[in-house]
Scaffold this motif. Structure first.
Motif, PDB file in Angstrom:
ATOM      1  N   LEU A 319       1.405   2.479   8.438  1.00  0.00           N
ATOM      2  CA  LEU A 319       1.903   2.879   9.756  1.00  0.00           C
ATOM      3  C   LEU A 319       0.916   2.530  10.865  1.00  0.00           C
ATOM      4  N   ILE A 320      -0.331   2.256  10.494  1.00  0.00           N
ATOM      5  CA  ILE A 320      -1.346   1.916  11.499  1.00  0.00           C
ATOM      6  C   ILE A 320      -1.066   0.500  12.006  1.00  0.00           C
ATOM      7  N   PRO A 321      -0.867   0.317  13.309  1.00  0.00           N
ATOM      8  CA  PRO A 321      -0.628  -1.043  13.834  1.00  0.00           C
ATOM      9  C   PRO A 321      -1.838  -1.937  13.600  1.00  0.00           C
ATOM     10  N   GLY A 322      -1.590  -3.209  13.347  1.00  0.00           N
ATOM     11  CA  GLY A 322      -2.681  -4.147  13.145  1.00  0.00           C
ATOM     12  C   GLY A 322      -2.860  -4.527  11.688  1.00  0.00           C
ATOM     13  N   CYS A 323      -3.628  -5.586  11.468  1.00  0.00           N
ATOM     14  CA  CYS A 323      -3.815  -6.117  10.119  1.00  0.00           C
ATOM     15  C   CYS A 323      -5.039  -5.556   9.393  1.00  0.00           C
ATOM     16  N   GLY A 324      -6.011  -5.041  10.162  1.00  0.00           N
ATOM     17  CA  GLY A 324      -7.272  -4.621   9.558  1.00  0.00           C
ATOM     18  C   GLY A 324      -7.139  -3.671   8.382  1.00  0.00           C
ATOM     19  N   PRO A 325      -6.522  -2.493   8.567  1.00  0.00           N
ATOM     20  CA  PRO A 325      -6.386  -1.543   7.465  1.00  0.00           C
ATOM     21  C   PRO A 325      -5.576  -2.102   6.293  1.00  0.00           C
ATOM     22  N   CYS A 349       6.104  -1.298   4.616  1.00  0.00           N
ATOM     23  CA  CYS A 349       6.079  -0.513   5.862  1.00  0.00           C
ATOM     24  C   CYS A 349       5.057  -1.023   6.870  1.00  0.00           C
ATOM     25  N   ASN A 350       4.140  -1.913   6.468  1.00  0.00           N
ATOM     26  CA  ASN A 350       3.182  -2.399   7.460  1.00  0.00           C
ATOM     27  C   ASN A 350       3.766  -3.578   8.240  1.00  0.00           C
ATOM     28  N   ASP A 351       3.474  -3.610   9.521  1.00  0.00           N
ATOM     29  CA  ASP A 351       4.033  -4.623  10.421  1.00  0.00           C
ATOM     30  C   ASP A 351       2.978  -5.603  10.922  1.00  0.00           C
ATOM     31  N   GLY A 352       1.753  -5.478  10.413  1.00  0.00           N
ATOM     32  CA  GLY A 352       0.685  -6.358  10.867  1.00  0.00           C
ATOM     33  C   GLY A 352       0.484  -6.245  12.367  1.00  0.00           C
ATOM     34  N   ASP A 353       0.193  -7.362  13.003  1.00  0.00           N
ATOM     35  CA  ASP A 353      -0.032  -7.375  14.455  1.00  0.00           C
ATOM     36  C   ASP A 353       1.263  -7.452  15.248  1.00  0.00           C
ATOM     37  N   LEU A 371      10.303   3.704  11.604  1.00  0.00           N
ATOM     38  CA  LEU A 371      11.088   4.654  10.808  1.00  0.00           C
ATOM     39  C   LEU A 371      11.873   3.925   9.718  1.00  0.00           C
ATOM     40  N   TYR A 372      12.540   2.827  10.093  1.00  0.00           N
ATOM     41  CA  TYR A 372      13.359   2.101   9.131  1.00  0.00           C
ATOM     42  C   TYR A 372      12.515   1.283   8.144  1.00  0.00           C
ATOM     43  N   ASN A 373      11.221   1.191   8.380  1.00  0.00           N
ATOM     44  CA  ASN A 373      10.312   0.592   7.403  1.00  0.00           C
ATOM     45  C   ASN A 373       9.824   1.624   6.390  1.00  0.00           C
ATOM     46  N   VAL A 374       9.578   2.835   6.877  1.00  0.00           N
ATOM     47  CA  VAL A 374       9.014   3.885   6.026  1.00  0.00           C
ATOM     48  C   VAL A 374       9.987   4.309   4.924  1.00  0.00           C
ATOM     49  N   ILE A 375      11.259   4.429   5.265  1.00  0.00           N
ATOM     50  CA  ILE A 375      12.256   4.908   4.291  1.00  0.00           C
ATOM     51  C   ILE A 375      12.314   4.002   3.058  1.00  0.00           C
ATOM     52  N   PRO A 376      12.544   2.687   3.203  1.00  0.00           N
ATOM     53  CA  PRO A 376      12.558   1.840   2.002  1.00  0.00           C
ATOM     54  C   PRO A 376      11.181   1.747   1.329  1.00  0.00           C
TER      55      PRO A 376
END
Length: 389
Positions: A319-325, A349-353, A371-376
């Motif tokens: 859920l943290i924005p960005g690629c680092g984590p 669920c991660n969206d990268g940058d 939200l729609y990333n977390v569910i699946p």
């Protein structure tokens, strides 16, 4: 003395096991993007019936560029909300490169799982017309972005991707840099030094990969140790100097890479420096952790005790924005620190940058996409965890 030795060994391992090969693979992907992404973007604009599939395909391209270019197309009404969700689910950001060089089998497994998940979710969302009521106040955004410019100081106009000069995307996402010395360093000095070091080190990195480096040539051993340490430290220093935290690339850089081979070389070097820095943090942290929990056996016991919480933790990191984590988590997976189910949950669920430009243009859309990333992610991650146990 032990900690200095550990630090030194990790810098060498990171550069020769990850840095060199990630540089080559990221550059190849960048050159492919430069040649072919424009074709997929045109197909996206013309073929609304298959937009979800094309968006998912863009998201599957290693790195953040594919998902990033879908954002302005969604904001300008060229693609559906389901297409945006599909691109965000399928993208792994720069973490994909860690898997490519560290565990190619796991990478393709994640690719297949996230690809299928992204397409199904995107089609489901469009079928039920979810997200169609989102209103983006373009006038307000244009006013907020009035101080933004479509080029950096001293930078020539570049080709705009998926939008036009002077539109909302141009005004909000293209900003003049306040750090001219960083710009001059990246465009005139840094990338040349970086690629020279990669070219010289590639034969030794290949030898290292094939475990053929157990020769008695002390000169080569010393060269690998010194160059590997210098390469990693330079990457860390550059990342700190450019004031990057968790974001490896932005819309400006993605667009520049798609319009020029030189910009591809420049920004690929920047991204590799960022990526190597995070891998170093992951590898060093992992080695320190093992020393405190009793080695591999202690780690195995820790994971067994935590159970599904590890998967939930991976989703939270996603859920943290960005690629680092996300890079850090992928590196920990390669080291054996988390199960495959956690890796997949994070990848979904991660969206990268790509989340950064969407947050700048439409916070409501960014919230719904998350939200729609977390569910699946929880559903697929939970299912895979049950299979593992």
């Amino acid at each position: 003395m032990e900690w200095i030795y550990l630090f030194y060994n990790v810098t060498v391992e990171v550069f020769y096991k990850v840095g060199v090969f990630v540089s080559i693979s990221l550059l190849l992907i960048g050159l492919i993007d430069y040649k072919f992404n424009g074709i997929i973007i045109k197909l996206l604009e013309k073929d609304r019936k298959n937009q979800v599939y094309f968006s998912a395909l863009l998201g599957l391209v290693p790195g953040c560029g594919g998902a990033i270019v879908v954002v302005p197309m969604y904001i300008l009404g060229k693609v559906t909300f389901g297409s945006l969700v599909a691109a965000f689910i399928t993208t792994m950001g720069d973490a994909a490169f860690i898997l490519i060089v560290g565990d190619i089998t796991a990478y393709f497994k994640v690719l297949i799982i996230s690809g299928i998940t992204g397409v199904i979710c995107g089609l489901f969302i469009d079928y039920f017309k979810i997200g169609e009521n989102i209103v983006i106040n373009k006038n307000k955004q244009m006013e907020k972005g009035k101080d933004y410019v479509n080029e950096e100081s001293g930078h020539k106009h570049h080709k705009h991707i998926a939008h036009k000069q002077g539109d909302i995307v141009d005004k909000v996402l293209h900003r003049r840099t306040d750090f001219k010395y960083v710009y001059l360093m990246t465009h005139n000095i840094w990338y040349k030094i970086f690629w020279l070091l990669v070219i010289i080190s590639f034969p030794f990195a290949l030898e290292h990969l094939l475990d053929a480096h157990t020769h008695e040539n002390h000169f080569i051993i010393e060269y690998m140790n010194i160059s590997g340490s210098i390469g990693t430290i330079l990457c860390i220093l550059y990342t700190l100097l450019s004031r990057k935290g968790i974001q490896g690339s932005n819309f400006d850089k993605t667009e520049s890479k798609l319009g020029s081979i030189k910009e591809t070389l420049i920004h690929t070097a920047e991204e590799v420096a960022f990526l190597v820095s995070w891998v170093f943090v992951a590898f060093l942290g992992y080695e320190i952790l093992l020393r405190y929990i009793g080695g591999a056996e202690g780690l195995k016991l820790f994971l067994e005790n935590k159970g599904f919480l590890v998967v939930i933790g991976a989703v939270i990191i996603g859920l943290i924005p960005g690629c680092g984590p996300q890079i850090l988590l992928a590196a920990i997976y390669i080291s054996g620190g988390i199960p495959f189910s956690a890796l997949v949950a994070n990848a979904i669920c991660n969206d990268g940058d790509a989340l950064f430009p969407l947050l700048a243009l439409s916070k409501k859309s960014a919230l719904l996409v998350t939200l729609y990333n977390v569910i699946p992610a929880l559903l697929i991650g939970g299912f895979l965890y049950l299979l593992e146990t």
